[in-house]
Scaffold this motif. Structure first.
Motif, PDB file in Angstrom:
ATOM      1  N   VAL A  94      -4.659  -3.676  -5.029  1.00  0.00           N
ATOM      2  CA  VAL A  94      -4.415  -2.239  -4.972  1.00  0.00           C
ATOM      3  C   VAL A  94      -5.154  -1.577  -6.129  1.00  0.00           C
ATOM      4  O   VAL A  94      -4.960  -1.930  -7.293  1.00  0.00           O
TER       5      VAL A  94
ATOM      6  N   ASN B 215      -4.117  -9.227  -5.516  1.00  0.00           N
ATOM      7  CA  ASN B 215      -2.801  -9.057  -4.908  1.00  0.00           C
ATOM      8  C   ASN B 215      -2.046 -10.381  -4.865  1.00  0.00           C
ATOM      9  O   ASN B 215      -2.321 -11.238  -4.035  1.00  0.00           O
TER      10      ASN B 215
ATOM     11  N   THR C 183      -2.816  -6.970   1.741  1.00  0.00           N
ATOM     12  CA  THR C 183      -3.432  -5.644   1.714  1.00  0.00           C
ATOM     13  C   THR C 183      -3.663  -5.208   3.160  1.00  0.00           C
ATOM     14  O   THR C 183      -3.808  -6.062   4.044  1.00  0.00           O
TER      15      THR C 183
ATOM     16  N   ALA D 290       0.839  -1.199   0.000  1.00  0.00           N
ATOM     17  CA  ALA D 290       0.000   0.000   0.000  1.00  0.00           C
ATOM     18  C   ALA D 290       0.872   1.247   0.000  1.00  0.00           C
ATOM     19  O   ALA D 290       0.887   2.004   0.960  1.00  0.00           O
TER      20      ALA D 290
END
Lengths: 188, 559
Positions: free
Chosen positions: B308, B319, B355, A87
């Motif tokens: 993402v 992911n 994530t 992220a």
């Protein structure tokens, strides 16, 4: 005092039972039943081991299928997975660069096979997704002279489907497909 | 995603189908009555008792039972420490590994005796084969068996009429001979069949197709992998654990690993219902745990498939960072949910690369520590929350709280509070300490909120005796080796003592007859209350830390 002695004796007895006898018996049985797997699923060419079916090795030549990126540099004595923080702007940028590089080899690609632009969990992922293998076909064809059609057919032929039709994902073993391809080249 | 959903659902169905038969078998194993099992296992067990100097019929009160757990575990931990410290000069060391340092050996011995399996070393270059057998495989059996014995002893206290919790050594031996050994042996053979190595031979050098040298490390991996999951241990032969193709070569081994992890923790909840002669009560607890599990699974499943957003727009869907092709996203999400629910701690994908929303799931499950939970301990944590719920409900309606006909009074609630509060304390206090000192922060690999998550995850994993990690954190420093080592020991033994003290106290209480005024604890309403209490206490305790870590990270994600 008595209970301390029991604790010591129990610990040693169980250590021998669970730590030595159990693995020894298992090794004996497994060696008889599944000798190839027990030794690491090694693949031999002309009597020489060239790798394990289960462990990715580094292929850099443009003529070969490349495995997924490895944080362990494909060295099994020091396994390492990806510890990337996903992220973040940096991550997005680094993936974008890999996508651009892929587009240079294969301009027609629209959906990017995720396995080709990410780092594996083990450092030795032996497989590619069928899409990940096919995305490399234009480069390999150009470098090796084998037609794209033949290469795509080879990927289809070597694609393993989900186990029992349900479990896992379809995949292509990279070492296996490269060995098959070398056979194609060597044929007159 | 469709096929992913089907394989996850199918795996859960397989587990559900096994719960009843395995739970029923467990009750037989630990029951006092003679069964056909005694004819098969009795002779071997009596030999073991003779060698150990155990009197089979000796009954133990709660203090004696705790004493036996602590004494045996202490001796075993000492043995592990010695093996690790001396491995360089001991036999069975084909790859020539040196001795382990003191701090790391303490950490590793504490880790494996407490069923945590936190690894600050990498097995392929840190352990000899003898250490993998005597310091890793051996405590995988006994730590799991100790957890089991503890749960069984607690249940005996709940239903008993006197302070007699059974005999620790008999419970320990029976769970090994009748459950762990036979099951592990069969599972190990299947794993080798699928491709896991099982050999005394050391690493093999090969020449790759491009002419380079590759040294392929091997070992007695199948036998370790089997008990690793059957006993919800989680420590891998290799550094990258069950992501490594030699530990988890096919989707089928992945499925077997998952089923093995869930098998005994879920069945134990059913066995609990049988042992207290109140199946409905067993299912009430099962439902509460199961619902939380499903919510967690859904969160990580969806979050990993979404990946993402910025990359999805560029054509990369889902992911796959730190994941393996053969498992894909669905089998990775399921494995992560299961390994932290059952407090196993093995990983088939790298949790550091999850994530942010996905990474909340393993953390939250370890923080709650009772979504089925590890061998025995998970059920007990669930029951502690249940006792607390009974107490709170009792206060609200103005009745004396009772559970299974036994009055829950100040002493039990105080002990339950100690056992429940020690968990957040040994997570949050060391995390704060680590973040405030250079010794703690210098090990962090990723900066910002993610770095906070690395440290928070490490101590949560230690306290919950889980063992999984955000592996970017360099945990092989004196600070983390000793810090996490102590957290693991406190996390395990303080609650063990408190729980058995509750059992001893309940065991001698008179049973109050059920009346219309009794609060029913096996109804859907009470299950709902139990879930609420678990979530409210969990949220109040850990939400601030999670908000600073993964939640903040999620909100700042690139779009």
């Amino acid at each position: 005092m008595n209970s301390a002695l029991t604790a010591i004796r129990a610990s040693i007895v169980l250590m021998l039972l669970c730590g030595l006898i159990y693995p020894l018996v298992t090794t004996g049985a497994a060696g008889v039943l599944f000798p190839k797997q027990a030794k690491g699923s090694l693949i031999e060419v002309n009597g020489q081991p060239v790798g394990s079916e289960l462990i990715a090795q580094d292929f850099a030549s443009p003529k070969l299928f490349h495995p997924r990126a490895s944080n362990a540099k494909y060295d099994p004595t020091a396994s390492a997975g990806s510890n990337m923080m996903i992220a973040s702007e940096d991550y997005v940028k680094s993936i974008q660069e890999k996508i651009d590089a892929l587009h240079k080899e294969n301009p027609s690609l629209t959906d990017i096979p995720a396995d080709l632009v990410t780092v594996s969990g083990s450092g030795f992922d032996p497989d590619l997704s069928p899409e990940g293998a096919k995305a490399q076909v234009p480069r390999i064809s150009k470098a090796s002279g084998i037609s794209e059609q033949d290469l795509n057919a080879l990927v289809d032929r070597l694609t393993k489907s989900r186990q029992l039709g349900v479990f896992g994902e379809p995949r292509v073993n990279v070492l296996e497909i490269n060995l098959e391809m070398l056979k194609m080249v060597q044929k007159p | 995603m469709g096929m992913g959903f089907i394989q996850v659902a199918l795996t859960l169905v397989i587990i559900m189908l096994l719960v009843k038969p395995v739970g029923t078998y467990m009750v037989k194993v630990f029951g006092q009555e003679k069964t056909w099992l005694d004819r098969i296992f009795g002779p071997g067990e009596r030999l073991l008792y003779r060698l150990m100097g155990v009197r089979e019929n000796e009954a133990m009160g709660w203090k004696k039972y705790v004493g036996a757990i602590l004494a045996s575990n202490f001796v075993m931990m000492l043995l592990l420490y010695l093996v690790l410290r001396l491995q360089g000069s001991l036999p069975l060391n084909p790859d020539g590994i040196g001795n382990m340092g003191a701090a790391q050996a303490f950490n590793t011995a504490a880790s494996f005796i407490t069923n945590t399996n936190w690894q600050s070393y990498s097995g392929e270059n840190g352990l000899s084969y003898l250490s993998q057998l005597l310091a890793i495989t051996f405590p995988m059996f006994t730590s799991a068996a100790t957890g089991f014995a503890l749960a069984i002893a607690f249940i005996r206290g709940l239903v008993g009429r006197q302070d007699n919790l059974g005999n620790f050594y008999v419970d320990l031996v029976r769970s090994i001979t009748r459950i762990f050994l036979p099951l592990s042996f069969l599972v190990a053979l299947f794993l080798v069949f699928q491709g896991i190595p099982q050999t005394f031979q050391g690493a093999v050098d090969v020449t790759t197709l491009e002419g380079a040298k590759q040294t392929i490390t091997r070992g007695l991996i199948g036998s370790l992998e089997a008990i690793k999951h059957v006993g919800t241990n989680g420590g891998g032969w290799f550094g990258t654990n069950a992501a490594h193709p030699f530990e988890n070569p096919t989707p089928l081994t992945n499925m077997v690993h998952i089923v093995c992890m869930m098998l005994l923790p879920t069945s134990l909840v059913y066995a609990f219902g049988l042992m207290i002669r109140n199946k409905k009560q067993g299912w009430a607890v099962f439902t509460a745990m199961g619902l939380i599990f499903l919510v967690m699974l859904s969160v990580i499943f969806v979050s990993e498939y979404r990946g993402v957003a910025a990359l999805d727009a560029a054509g990369v869907h889902g992911n796959m960072e730190g994941k393996e092709v053969r498992f894909g996203i669905s089998e990775s999400a399921l494995f992560t949910t299961v390994t932290t629910a059952a407090t196993t701690g093995s990983v088939n994908n790298m949790h550091e690369s999850l994530t942010p929303l996905g990474s909340i799931v393993p953390m939250a499950e370890m923080m709650l520590n009772n979504v089925f939970g590890g061998k025995g301990v998970g059920l007990l944590n669930g029951l502690l929350y249940l006792i607390l719920s009974v107490f709170i409900c009792g206060l609200m309606v103005g009745r004396t709280p009772e559970f299974l006909g036994k009055k829950i009074e100040g002493k039990e609630v105080k002990l339950a509070a100690i056992a429940l509060l020690i968990h957040p304390f040994i997570i949050l206090a060391p995390t704060a300490l680590a973040l405030a000192t250079n010794a703690g922060t210098s090990s962090i690999s990723n900066g910002g909120t993610h770095g906070l998550s690395e440290v928070l995850y490490a101590f949560t994993s230690g306290a919950a005796n889980n063992g999984s990690a955000f592996a970017g954190l360099n945990a092989n420093t004196d600070f983390y080796n000793i810090g996490i080592g102590l957290v693991m020991l406190f996390g395990r033994y303080i609650s063990i003592i408190a729980m058995l003290a509750i059992a001893g106290s309940l065991a001698v209480k008179r049973v109050v007859p059920v009346t219309t005024g009794t609060l029913r604890t096996n109804t859907p309403l009470f299950t709902g209350i139990l879930i609420m209490i678990i979530l409210v206490i969990g949220a109040l305790t850990f939400f601030p830390a999670l908000a600073l870590g993964p939640i903040a990270e999620h909100l700042a994600m690139p779009h």
